[in-house]
Design a protein around this motif. Structure first.
Motif, PDB file in Angstrom:
ATOM      1  N   ILE A 186      10.711 -25.779  15.134  1.00 19.31           N
ATOM      2  CA  ILE A 186       9.712 -24.924  14.448  1.00 19.31           C
ATOM      3  C   ILE A 186      10.067 -23.558  15.308  1.00 19.31           C
ATOM      4  CG2 ILE A 186       7.638 -24.074  13.948  1.00 19.31           C
ATOM      5  CD1 ILE A 186       6.694 -27.039  13.625  1.00 19.31           C
ATOM      6  N   SER A 187      10.932 -22.601  14.595  1.00 20.13           N
ATOM      7  CA  SER A 187      11.151 -21.365  15.426  1.00 20.13           C
ATOM      8  C   SER A 187       9.969 -20.418  15.521  1.00 20.13           C
ATOM      9  CB  SER A 187      12.221 -20.649  14.694  1.00 20.13           C
ATOM     10  OG  SER A 187      11.902 -20.197  13.450  1.00 20.13           O
ATOM     11  N   GLY A 188       8.697 -20.633  14.638  1.00 18.24           N
ATOM     12  CA  GLY A 188       7.563 -19.681  14.941  1.00 18.24           C
ATOM     13  C   GLY A 188       7.076 -20.108  16.253  1.00 18.24           C
ATOM     14  N   MET A 189       6.901 -21.310  16.729  1.00 17.27           N
ATOM     15  CA  MET A 189       6.450 -21.911  17.835  1.00 17.27           C
ATOM     16  C   MET A 189       7.234 -21.034  19.015  1.00 17.27           C
ATOM     17  SD  MET A 189       3.572 -23.577  17.447  1.00 17.27           S
ATOM     18  CE  MET A 189       3.351 -24.194  19.096  1.00 17.27           C
ATOM     19  N   VAL A 190       8.635 -21.009  19.131  1.00 12.21           N
ATOM     20  CA  VAL A 190       9.180 -20.378  20.101  1.00 12.21           C
ATOM     21  C   VAL A 190       9.316 -18.881  20.027  1.00 12.21           C
ATOM     22  CG1 VAL A 190      11.884 -19.701  20.773  1.00 12.21           C
ATOM     23  CG2 VAL A 190      11.347 -22.244  19.776  1.00 12.21           C
ATOM     24  N   VAL A 191       8.948 -18.231  19.067  1.00 13.80           N
ATOM     25  CA  VAL A 191       8.690 -16.660  18.776  1.00 13.80           C
ATOM     26  C   VAL A 191       7.219 -16.507  19.459  1.00 13.80           C
ATOM     27  CG1 VAL A 191       8.176 -15.101  17.277  1.00 13.80           C
ATOM     28  CG2 VAL A 191      10.229 -16.313  16.797  1.00 13.80           C
ATOM     29  N   GLU A 192       6.353 -17.387  19.103  1.00 13.75           N
ATOM     30  CA  GLU A 192       4.771 -17.042  19.739  1.00 13.75           C
ATOM     31  C   GLU A 192       4.886 -17.372  21.333  1.00 13.75           C
ATOM     32  OE1 GLU A 192       2.282 -18.315  15.682  1.00 13.75           O
ATOM     33  OE2 GLU A 192       2.390 -19.613  17.687  1.00 13.75           O
ATOM     34  N   GLY A 193       5.677 -18.798  21.602  1.00 13.60           N
ATOM     35  CA  GLY A 193       5.836 -18.814  23.053  1.00 13.60           C
ATOM     36  C   GLY A 193       6.544 -17.634  23.771  1.00 13.60           C
ATOM     37  N   LEU A 194       7.634 -17.319  23.585  1.00 18.24           N
ATOM     38  CA  LEU A 194       8.290 -16.199  23.932  1.00 18.24           C
ATOM     39  C   LEU A 194       7.427 -14.718  24.283  1.00 18.24           C
ATOM     40  CD1 LEU A 194      11.890 -16.808  22.870  1.00 18.24           C
ATOM     41  CD2 LEU A 194      10.992 -17.485  25.295  1.00 18.24           C
ATOM     42  N   ALA A 195       6.826 -14.457  23.294  1.00 19.68           N
ATOM     43  CA  ALA A 195       5.940 -13.467  23.286  1.00 19.68           C
ATOM     44  C   ALA A 195       4.644 -13.729  24.373  1.00 19.68           C
ATOM     45  CB  ALA A 195       5.284 -13.251  22.068  1.00 19.68           C
ATOM     46  N   LEU A 196       4.347 -14.866  24.321  1.00 19.73           N
ATOM     47  CA  LEU A 196       3.369 -15.268  25.272  1.00 19.73           C
ATOM     48  C   LEU A 196       3.934 -15.104  26.951  1.00 19.73           C
ATOM     49  CD1 LEU A 196       0.642 -16.438  26.217  1.00 19.73           C
ATOM     50  CD2 LEU A 196       1.631 -18.708  25.798  1.00 19.73           C
ATOM     51  N   ALA A 197       4.919 -15.510  26.993  1.00 16.23           N
ATOM     52  CA  ALA A 197       5.575 -15.441  28.300  1.00 16.23           C
ATOM     53  C   ALA A 197       5.632 -13.960  28.595  1.00 16.23           C
ATOM     54  CB  ALA A 197       6.851 -15.869  28.391  1.00 16.23           C
ATOM     55  N   SER A 198       5.913 -13.177  27.781  1.00 21.60           N
ATOM     56  CA  SER A 198       5.769 -11.585  28.101  1.00 21.60           C
ATOM     57  C   SER A 198       4.915 -11.104  28.408  1.00 21.60           C
ATOM     58  CB  SER A 198       6.684 -10.839  26.673  1.00 21.60           C
ATOM     59  OG  SER A 198       7.846 -11.618  26.357  1.00 21.60           O
ATOM     60  N   VAL A 199       3.623 -11.255  27.985  1.00 17.40           N
ATOM     61  CA  VAL A 199       2.288 -10.985  28.101  1.00 17.40           C
ATOM     62  C   VAL A 199       1.508 -11.515  29.370  1.00 17.40           C
ATOM     63  CG1 VAL A 199       2.148  -9.736  25.871  1.00 17.40           C
ATOM     64  CG2 VAL A 199       0.927 -12.152  26.294  1.00 17.40           C
ATOM     65  N   HIS A 200       2.263 -12.741  29.748  1.00 15.34           N
ATOM     66  CA  HIS A 200       1.862 -13.341  31.042  1.00 15.34           C
ATOM     67  C   HIS A 200       1.615 -12.435  31.982  1.00 15.34           C
ATOM     68  CE1 HIS A 200       1.675 -17.774  29.869  1.00 15.34           C
ATOM     69  NE2 HIS A 200       0.426 -17.369  29.643  1.00 15.34           N
ATOM     70  N   GLY A 201       1.127 -12.457  33.224  1.00 14.29           N
ATOM     71  CA  GLY A 201       1.086 -11.579  34.392  1.00 14.29           C
ATOM     72  C   GLY A 201       2.274 -11.823  35.314  1.00 14.29           C
TER      73      GLY A 201
END
Length: 465
Positions: A186-201
């Motif tokens: 599911i590519s949408g989960m990958v997209v969300e996960g990489l965006a999440l990594a980008s806003v982690h500290g």
């Protein structure tokens, strides 16, 4: 910033959140019986609705949105569509709404806005385009494992992008999110996960990890193609470990526990403070992680090291959280290395060899950070899943099914390991470990979480306003 529900053309959402595909690797968790068109319809509805309506953080204290994690775990374990929808209704009642970002994320400003959760939706849009153009493997290789997106010239240590650290930080949540995407296709989960990594500290990461390995582009491409299913012919029967295992993960863990810098009286001030621990002792922990030998030229090495990560995570949770007086305390912090290690088999096949080694070493280093900041005493090892998983499916806590699915899968892979499999490692008492570790941990978890109104122990966690 005002709430703003994100809008997407139906075809774009369909492409991001298709029906789940088969697991990518023989070591990935299997699907339980019970899948139905109703369950698939409910799952895709939940994934799409969550994507458009809610932020990846459930509140302004940056707690993580677990809606998709629970929905996919329910689907994987054979839950009905009505149950998936029921839990979505429950979980969505307390979510932070999606917000419109103040601007777009581009290649030029990608690093500038790292760590700023106002830009989450913008990073998500950015990665939607990248994934569509490059696919999962190339995207991970560029934005998580390349030197460019971890260390750049002209920046001081506090402003480096360190995307691998963000990917594995915050209790592995971005890694878990992308792992679900890899496991279910599911590519949408990958997209969300990489965006999440980008806003982690920002977190500590050694720059020497990204020095050139000498592997050529052709060799890397050949390795990636050869590793897409790791080793589909691999037997999961127990193998006899070579002795002595001087650089086994248990031996590294034992050395850390004997290091005076990590003695209980010295480390007490960092109890439950992972960020403080890594800030003060991260370099030392990474040096320990470097001692963990990974030789990918040896047949089966990646699978062996993957297994070492799983055993280490599980003994920290199941044995590190146990005491003679209290039994098991289901620790919220130690639960996450177990639930995250479930996704190593699904992500590793998408990476070239160098990045497989980097991911395993980074994952192991993060696990060591968990151990040193959360163990209150030394580990000294001493010596039905169907019912357990069925019970977890309807449990109100959204982490319960995740850890029981992980432990059930690990038991199916490694449950036949006999005692003495780990004799020769330096972890005291490791020769007594056998494959019953996983079922015992699962039963103790079920017992702990079903006593009255108990939930995960967060004793010692800093309070947040």
């Amino acid at each position: 910033m005002a709430a703003a529900q994100q809008t997407y053309p139906g075809s774009e959402l369909d492409a991001l959140f298709p029906s789940p595909s088969s697991p990518p690797n023989v070591l990935s968790p299997p699907r339980y019986p019970g899948t139905s068109p109703e369950a698939i319809a409910a799952l895709t509805y939940v994934l799409k609705d969550n994507h458009t309506k809610y932020h990846v953080f459930s509140n302004y204290q940056r707690f993580h949105n677990h809606i998709t994690h629970r929905a996919l775990a329910l689907y994987a374990t054979g839950a009905s569509g009505s149950l998936i929808e029921q839990f979505y209704k429950q979980d969505s009642a307390h979510q932070r709404p999606a917000i419109e970002p103040p601007g777009a994320i581009t290649e030029e400003n990608f690093i500038v806005h790292l760590g700023d959760d106002i830009f989450y939706a913008a990073y998500r849009t950015f990665f939607s385009k990248v994934i569509k153009e490059k696919g999962l493997s190339a995207t991970l290789e560029e934005y998580i494992f390349s030197k460019k997106y971890n260390f750049t010239e002209g920046r001081d240590a506090s402003t480096q992008p360190v995307m691998l650290a963000r990917f594995l930080g915050a209790l592995f949540h971005a890694f878990i999110h992308v792992g679900y995407g890899a496991e279910f296709g599911i590519s949408g989960m990958v997209v969300e996960g990489l965006a999440l990594a980008s806003v982690h500290g920002h977190e500590l990461l050694p720059s020497y990890l990204f020095e050139a390995s000498g592997t050529t582009a052709v060799e890397r491409a050949t390795t990636r193609l050869a590793s897409l299913v790791l080793n589909t012919e691999r037997s999961i029967a127990p193998f006899q470990l070579e002795r002595p295992q001087k650089n086994h993960a248990f031996s590294i863990l034992a050395e850390i526990m004997q290091d005076s810098k990590f003695a209980p009286k010295e480390i007490k001030k960092y109890f439950k403070d992972f960020d403080g621990m890594m800030s003060e002792h991260g370099d030392t922990l990474w040096r320990y992680a470097e001692q963990w030998t990974i030789d990918p030229s040896q047949p089966g090495e990646i699978e062996r090291k993957l297994e070492e990560c799983i055993w280490t995570s599980t003994i920290l949770y199941g044995i590190g959280g146990w005491s003679k007086d209290r039994g098991l305390t289901a620790d919220f912090f130690f639960m996450h290395p177990v639930t995250s290690s479930l996704f190593l088999p699904s992500l590793l096949p998408y990476l070239p060899q160098d990045s497989q080694v980097l991911l395993l070493r980074g994952y192991f280093a993060s696990t060591l950070g968990c151990a040193t900041s959360h163990l209150s005493s030394k580990i000294n090892v001493a010596n039905p899943f169907l019912h357990i998983v069925q019970s977890a499916i309807t449990h109100p806590d959204n982490h319960m099914l995740k850890i029981q699915r992980a432990l059930a899968h690990f038991s199916s892979l490694y449950g036949a390991r006999p005692k003495d499999s780990f004799e020769g490692t330096e972890l005291e008492g490791a020769e007594a470990l056998d494959g019953s570790l996983f079922i015992r941990s699962a039963r103790l978890t079920e017992e702990y979480m079903n006593q009255g109104t108990r939930t995960w122990s967060q004793e010692g966690f800093p309070s947040k306003a």
